[in-house]
Structure formats: C-alpha cells, structure tokens
Design a protein around this motif. Structure first.
Motif, mmCIF file in Angstrom:
data_model
loop_
_atom_site.group_PDB
_atom_site.id
_atom_site.type_symbol
_atom_site.label_atom_id
_atom_site.label_comp_id
_atom_site.label_asym_id
_atom_site.label_seq_id
_atom_site.Cartn_x
_atom_site.Cartn_y
_atom_site.Cartn_z
ATOM 1 N N THR A 328 0.771 -1.231 0.012
ATOM 2 C CA THR A 328 -0.053 -0.013 -0.060
ATOM 3 C C THR A 328 0.746 1.109 0.033
ATOM 4 O OG1 THR A 328 -1.435 -1.305 1.309
ATOM 5 C CG2 THR A 328 -2.013 1.056 1.156
ATOM 6 N N LEU A 329 1.973 1.268 0.655
ATOM 7 C CA LEU A 329 2.759 2.360 0.794
ATOM 8 C C LEU A 329 3.117 2.870 -0.445
ATOM 9 C CD1 LEU A 329 4.221 4.082 2.982
ATOM 10 C CD2 LEU A 329 6.353 2.459 2.741
ATOM 11 N N ILE A 330 3.565 1.994 -1.553
ATOM 12 C CA ILE A 330 3.953 2.467 -3.081
ATOM 13 C C ILE A 330 2.972 3.487 -3.565
ATOM 14 C CG2 ILE A 330 4.519 1.360 -5.445
ATOM 15 C CD1 ILE A 330 5.302 -1.091 -3.957
ATOM 16 N N PRO A 331 1.767 2.923 -3.841
ATOM 17 C CA PRO A 331 0.995 4.128 -4.445
ATOM 18 C C PRO A 331 0.672 5.298 -3.436
ATOM 19 C CG PRO A 331 -0.479 2.010 -3.955
ATOM 20 C CD PRO A 331 1.032 1.642 -3.706
ATOM 21 N N ALA A 332 0.680 5.169 -2.230
ATOM 22 C CA ALA A 332 0.414 6.100 -1.211
ATOM 23 C C ALA A 332 1.521 7.148 -1.552
ATOM 24 C CB ALA A 332 0.318 5.655 0.279
ATOM 25 N N LEU A 333 2.698 6.711 -1.764
ATOM 26 C CA LEU A 333 3.675 7.743 -1.950
ATOM 27 C C LEU A 333 3.569 8.819 -2.609
ATOM 28 C CD1 LEU A 333 6.760 5.557 -1.112
ATOM 29 C CD2 LEU A 333 6.104 7.421 0.492
ATOM 30 N N PHE A 334 2.768 8.470 -3.744
ATOM 31 C CA PHE A 334 2.422 9.276 -5.050
ATOM 32 C C PHE A 334 1.173 10.207 -4.691
ATOM 33 C CE2 PHE A 334 4.597 5.891 -7.111
ATOM 34 C CZ PHE A 334 5.352 6.490 -7.935
ATOM 35 N N MET A 335 0.717 10.179 -3.509
ATOM 36 C CA MET A 335 -0.439 11.065 -2.991
ATOM 37 C C MET A 335 0.282 12.321 -2.029
ATOM 38 S SD MET A 335 -3.433 8.471 -2.659
ATOM 39 C CE MET A 335 -3.039 7.615 -0.998
ATOM 40 N N GLY A 336 -0.730 13.143 -2.183
ATOM 41 C CA GLY A 336 -0.327 14.597 -1.018
ATOM 42 C C GLY A 336 0.744 15.087 -1.440
ATOM 43 N N ARG A 337 1.110 15.011 -2.712
ATOM 44 C CA ARG A 337 2.574 15.768 -3.155
ATOM 45 C C ARG A 337 2.200 17.125 -3.373
ATOM 46 N NH1 ARG A 337 5.205 12.446 -7.768
ATOM 47 N NH2 ARG A 337 3.185 12.609 -8.530
ATOM 48 N N VAL A 338 0.954 17.433 -3.874
ATOM 49 C CA VAL A 338 0.438 18.870 -4.073
ATOM 50 C C VAL A 338 -0.057 19.628 -2.828
ATOM 51 C CG1 VAL A 338 -1.004 20.419 -5.413
ATOM 52 C CG2 VAL A 338 -0.150 18.350 -6.628
ATOM 53 N N LEU A 339 -0.841 18.891 -2.131
ATOM 54 C CA LEU A 339 -1.472 19.398 -1.000
ATOM 55 C C LEU A 339 -1.279 18.381 0.033
ATOM 56 C CD1 LEU A 339 -2.733 22.001 0.250
ATOM 57 C CD2 LEU A 339 -5.000 21.114 -0.379
ATOM 58 N N PRO A 340 -0.301 18.553 1.250
ATOM 59 C CA PRO A 340 -0.306 17.444 2.142
ATOM 60 C C PRO A 340 -1.650 17.251 2.784
ATOM 61 C CG PRO A 340 1.520 18.971 2.507
ATOM 62 C CD PRO A 340 0.572 19.518 1.245
ATOM 63 N N ASN A 341 -1.952 15.860 3.132
ATOM 64 C CA ASN A 341 -3.334 15.661 3.466
ATOM 65 C C ASN A 341 -3.237 14.214 4.350
ATOM 66 O OD1 ASN A 341 -6.058 15.875 3.971
ATOM 67 N ND2 ASN A 341 -6.376 14.407 2.080
ATOM 68 N N PHE A 342 -3.870 14.244 5.440
ATOM 69 C CA PHE A 342 -3.884 12.851 6.014
ATOM 70 C C PHE A 342 -5.038 12.188 5.545
ATOM 71 C CE2 PHE A 342 -4.795 9.889 9.556
ATOM 72 C CZ PHE A 342 -3.599 9.607 9.904
ATOM 73 N N GLY A 343 -4.724 10.935 4.899
ATOM 74 C CA GLY A 343 -5.597 10.472 3.963
ATOM 75 C C GLY A 343 -5.424 10.298 2.675
ATOM 76 N N PRO A 344 -6.288 9.334 1.805
ATOM 77 C CA PRO A 344 -5.889 9.431 0.560
ATOM 78 C C PRO A 344 -6.467 10.504 -0.386
ATOM 79 C CG PRO A 344 -7.751 8.118 1.376
ATOM 80 C CD PRO A 344 -7.079 8.406 2.279
ATOM 81 N N ASP A 345 -5.993 10.725 -1.599
ATOM 82 C CA ASP A 345 -6.548 11.630 -2.598
ATOM 83 C C ASP A 345 -7.611 11.049 -3.176
ATOM 84 O OD1 ASP A 345 -4.151 13.238 -1.971
ATOM 85 O OD2 ASP A 345 -3.305 12.571 -3.863
ATOM 86 N N THR A 346 -8.303 12.068 -3.869
ATOM 87 C CA THR A 346 -9.386 11.379 -4.859
ATOM 88 C C THR A 346 -9.335 12.047 -6.058
ATOM 89 O OG1 THR A 346 -10.812 13.537 -3.991
ATOM 90 C CG2 THR A 346 -11.116 11.320 -2.665
ATOM 91 N N SER A 347 -10.135 11.495 -6.863
ATOM 92 C CA SER A 347 -10.322 11.985 -8.381
ATOM 93 C C SER A 347 -11.499 11.660 -9.042
ATOM 94 C CB SER A 347 -9.450 11.001 -9.419
ATOM 95 O OG SER A 347 -9.312 11.475 -10.574
ATOM 96 N N THR A 348 -12.194 12.921 -9.304
ATOM 97 C CA THR A 348 -13.643 13.059 -10.021
ATOM 98 C C THR A 348 -13.462 13.057 -11.430
ATOM 99 O OG1 THR A 348 -13.210 15.436 -9.719
ATOM 100 C CG2 THR A 348 -14.311 14.256 -7.802
ATOM 101 N N ALA A 349 -12.479 12.801 -12.101
ATOM 102 C CA ALA A 349 -12.304 12.859 -13.508
ATOM 103 C C ALA A 349 -12.592 11.560 -14.251
ATOM 104 C CB ALA A 349 -11.171 13.464 -14.121
ATOM 105 N N LEU A 350 -12.767 11.675 -15.611
ATOM 106 C CA LEU A 350 -13.256 10.365 -16.280
ATOM 107 C C LEU A 350 -11.902 9.513 -16.161
ATOM 108 C CD1 LEU A 350 -15.004 11.853 -19.403
ATOM 109 C CD2 LEU A 350 -15.722 9.938 -17.922
ATOM 110 N N LEU A 351 -10.556 9.951 -16.073
ATOM 111 C CA LEU A 351 -9.640 8.875 -16.209
ATOM 112 C C LEU A 351 -8.805 9.238 -14.853
ATOM 113 C CD1 LEU A 351 -7.961 9.257 -19.467
ATOM 114 C CD2 LEU A 351 -9.288 7.273 -18.908
#
Length: 517
Positions: A328-351
C-alpha cells in the motif's frame, strides 16, 4: 456512507477550503475530518471487494456483472443528471453569497506575508522582508508563494517590488506551478510580461505536467469555479483576450478560439479527461466500475484455473500486514504531493490516476481475497478493543504531526503512519461491528439500506443547511448537529416515502414490499 455525511457537514466549521465557511470555527472539526477521511473510503472499497467475491462465488460471474451494472453504474448515471446539477446550483448560490469566506490569503489568520501580498499591502510585505521572513516560502495552508498571491489578485506593483527585493520569479507553489502559471490562467498579460522580463521560465511544468501556456486553454466553467472560490473578479471577454495575448507571448500556436491546432485539441481532450470534475462526490461509484471490470477479468481466469476458496493464513492472520503495508505504501507515496493531506487523494475525472486506482484497488482486492480465505474464526479485527485505541490515540496523532508539521525528509514516515492507520482502523472497525452488530436487527438493516440513497443525495442538502446556519450565533458543535440532524431527517423521510418502495429503491437495494418483515 453515513460517516461521509458527517465529514462533509464538518467542512464548513473547520479551517480549510470549502464552498461554505461558517462564521464560527472549531479546531476539533479538523481532527474529526482527518480521522474519518484517513480510513473511510479504503474500508468502503475493502467491503466492496468482499461482497463482490461473495456474489461471484454464490451466483457466478454473469450475475455479478448484471448486479453491479444495476446497483453501481446506473445509479451513477442517474446521479450525474439529477444530484450533480442540484449540487452545481446550490454551490453557485453559496459562492455568489460569499460562502467561501474571502481571499485565500486570509485563511492563514492574522496578517502575514501571504495575506499582505494577496491584499496588495506593500508596506506590510516590505516590513516582513525587513524582518528576514523567507520571501519565497509557501503558505503552509495552501502552498502558495507571496509572489503568486500578488499575481492571483492582480497587484502588479507588488509583483515588481517583490522581485526587486529578491523574490525568485520561478519559485514553485506546492503544486509545482509558478507565478507565470497563475498569470497565464487568469489572463494577466501585463503581469506575465513583467514576469517574463524578470526571467520567468515558460517551460517549467507543474505536478500535472502543464506549462504556463496550458493554463490559457482552461475551459470557462472550470475557470469560473476557481474565480468564485478565490473571489477574483475578471470579465470573461477580458480573460479571453488576456489569455490570447499571453499565448502569443509564449509562442503558442492554435490556442485562439475557433482554430485550435491538432496538438491543442489533443491537449484539451487530455486535460478534460484527467482534470475536469465530472463525478464530484459520486467518484467512488466510477472507481467501482473500474474495479468490477478488473475483478471480472480475474474471476474469469480463476474459474478456468480452478482457484479454490480456502483458509489462507497470510490473509486472515496479522501476517497480512507484512505484505499489505509495503504494498500500500507504494501508491500512497504518490499522493499528497501537491497538498499535504492525512488520508488518500480522490479523483473526480473520467480518467483516474493510476496510483489512485492502484491504492483503492489494493483494498478492494484484499476484500475479495479475505472472503475467499474463509475466516470462520473471525480472526481479522478480533482485538478491536486494542487496535482502535492504538490507532486513534497513538498512530493518528503521530501521523498527523508528521504530515503537517514534519519537514520533507519526514514524508516517508508520514505516509507510512497513514498506511498503518488505515489498515489498523479497517480491521478494528470490522471487529467492532462483528462484536456489536453481528445479529440481524431491523433498524440496522433499514439504515444500511437507506445509507446508499442518503450518501448519493446528501451533498446539495448539506450545502443548503450550512448556508442556513452559517451566520447563527451559537457554538459550532451545535450548528454541526443541526446540519447533520436536519439533513439526515430529510433524507430518511425521502427514502421512506419516495425511494424505498419505488423503482429507485429497487435499483439501489433491490425490490422492497411495504409491510414485509
């Protein structure tokens, strides 16, 4: 689902960007939001994977696909043409009514170098510089530099003076964009010329791989949303002219309205597919569609190779953490790089981004494996009474501190603590509900059925209720309870009389007969 309603209701009472900012704030809501967001959706996908595997084993692959089409894909489509427009309408009212609470720079509280830059207060900016405040430092709340704040709110004189006093014209914001990105997006041609003359690099890319000229191609609805959120007032025609001028300055071809180049069309298409918020809070249903598709391929192969459901200790015992946490750590390291956040990112786009699909897919896949592992002894979460306090009282505060207060070199530790938190909370919550909600209860079954409808339909009502109580003079906690209570009551009444026994209820939860046990 119900925690999601409480989470969104909390946002107007916490310090942070949200469409409605209440007149009364309370710090504990920020803790509530991060604590819930840290595990809620991953646990949802874990349970979704579990019940997907159960449906496959009991009814077969064809029945699974038919079931998920009716219960996931069709509700998503209906929500997009009903709940989505309603949310846009109420969001427009909130933004027009001043619901965002002012300029971004004001979120930092008392006067500081970012707020002074946003307001064009050069005397205060100069005083901070004289006091040796780092001039290229990002706002800790939004990650925006003083120079970009000055550009955002159109203070050309402050822009020039900041650069005269040593501001780095190419200093990045948290998303990797520069002041030139901001100027291009807002069509501020005069400021763009000033930045370019000072050495701004038009080839620098932000975290999404966009250069400054890409900002000149943003569509008007997206631009209008950002303008309302930041309370920046720009006429659409003036914005278009400014963007065309900047595009010419940057040497871009085919960016003018009416004759885009082939490359420009492809770029716009890619930005639409990956950036435009299509699904909003219904994004989880779209992610489920992707995951059901992936599971269907796996199930088809499993049927042919004879994959047998049997006890697997590496799934049901604590040994699972030895491979789940690093994975789980592998994809988690790609999150929160733009805006630090406790918890996962989300995406509301088509892709959706691949790392987000991978992250949630790990929980979905584990849920499917867990069902197949036949945990008849209920080993997962059986020490919930120890796991939950450990997660909330030790892992959560440590992860929160490392995420928001730690330096960059702590990032690996911060993400690691978040991953431990989500897996520990998921197991603990499963154990807690096994202990207290393992037997059939009518009211629990009713809430379980209603929760799907309640979450799909809640957001416009939450925004309306937040607007309703925003200026009341009473404690934030009491207003929060009023928002949650009133919205939940309306949703439950609408579920009972307009959804549960109708075709909508049949679509969401299967057909119900009034008066049946």
């Amino acid at each position: 689902m119900l925690l999601g309603i409480a989470l969104h209701a909390s946002l107007s009472f916490a310090q942070g960007p949200w469409l409605v900012q209440d007149s009364v704030k309370s710090g504990w809501f920020g803790l509530l939001i991060t604590a819930v967001h840290g595990f809620r959706m991953p646990l949802f996908f874990l349970l979704s994977g579990f019940f997907t595997a159960m449906l496959w084993r009991r009814r077969g692959l064809k029945a699974l696909i038919h079931h998920r089409f009716r219960r996931v894909f069709l509700p998503l489509l209906l929500g997009m043409v009903t709940i989505g427009p309603a949310m846009h309408w109420i969001a427009g009212l909130a933004l027009a009514d001043g619901g965002n609470g002012g300029q971004l720079g004001e979120a930092s509280g008392a006067t500081n170098v970012w707020k002074a830059s946003a307001e064009g207060d050069w005397d205060s900016v100069a005083r901070f510089i004289d006091e040796r405040v780092p001039i290229d430092t990002q706002d800790p709340k939004f990650g925006i530099t003083p120079l970009s704040y000055a550009v955002l709110y159109g203070h050309k004189t402050v822009v020039q003076q900041l650069m005269d006093r040593g501001a780095n014209v190419n200093a990045p914001n948290r998303d990797g964009g520069t002041a030139l990105h901001t100027a291009a997006f807002l069509g501020r041609a005069d400021i763009a010329r000033t930045l370019l003359a000072a050495g701004a690099d038009p080839n620098l890319q932000n975290e999404r791989g966009e250069t400054a000229v890409d900002g000149t191609r943003a569509d008007w609805p997206t631009t209008q949303f950002v303008l309302r959120l930041t309370k920046v007032s720009i006429d659409e025609e003036a914005l278009r002219r400014g963007r065309e001028e900047i595009a010419q300055l940057l040497g871009a071809e085919g960016t003018h309205a009416g004759n885009p180049s082939k490359a420009g069309k492809l770029r716009r298409m890619w930005m639409f597919l990956t950036q435009v918020p299509v699904f909003h809070h219904l994004w989880f249903l779209w992610f489920l569609c992707w995951m059901v598709g992936g599971f269907a391929v796996w199930a088809w192969l499993a049927d042919r190779v004879g994959w047998v459901a049997k006890p697997r200790r590496w799934v049901t015992s604590p040994l699972r953490y030895l491979w789940l946490i690093p994975l789980t750590l592998i994809p988690a390291l790609f999150m929160g790089r733009v805006l630090p956040n406790f918890g996962p990112d989300t995406s509301t786009a088509l892709l959706p981004p691949l790392h987000l699909l991978a992250y949630y897919g790990i929980f979905y896949g584990f849920g499917a494996m867990y069902f197949d592992s036949q945990d008849e002894g209920s080993r997962m979460g059986n020490r919930w009474w120890l796991t939950l306090p450990f997660s909330v009282l030790i892992i959560y505060p440590a992860g929160l501190h490392a995420t928001f207060e730690g330096v960059e070199r702590w990032r690996f530790m911060a993400v690691g603590l978040q991953v431990i938190y989500v897996w520990a909370m998921s197991a603990g919550m499963i154990g807690l509900f096994r202990r207290f909600v393992s037997q059939e209860r009518k009211w629990v079954r009713y809430l379980s059925d209603a929760s799907y409808w309640m979450y799909i339909a809640h957001l416009p009502l939450v925004l309306a209720a937040q607007l309703w109580v925003r200026d009341w003079s009473m404690p934030a906690t009491l207003k929060f309870l009023i928002v949650c209570g009133s919205v939940s009551l309306v949703l439950l009444v609408s579920y009972e009389y307009a959804v549960r026994y109708t075709w909508v209820g049949a679509l969401l939860n299967g057909r119900k007969v009034r008066g049946a046990a």
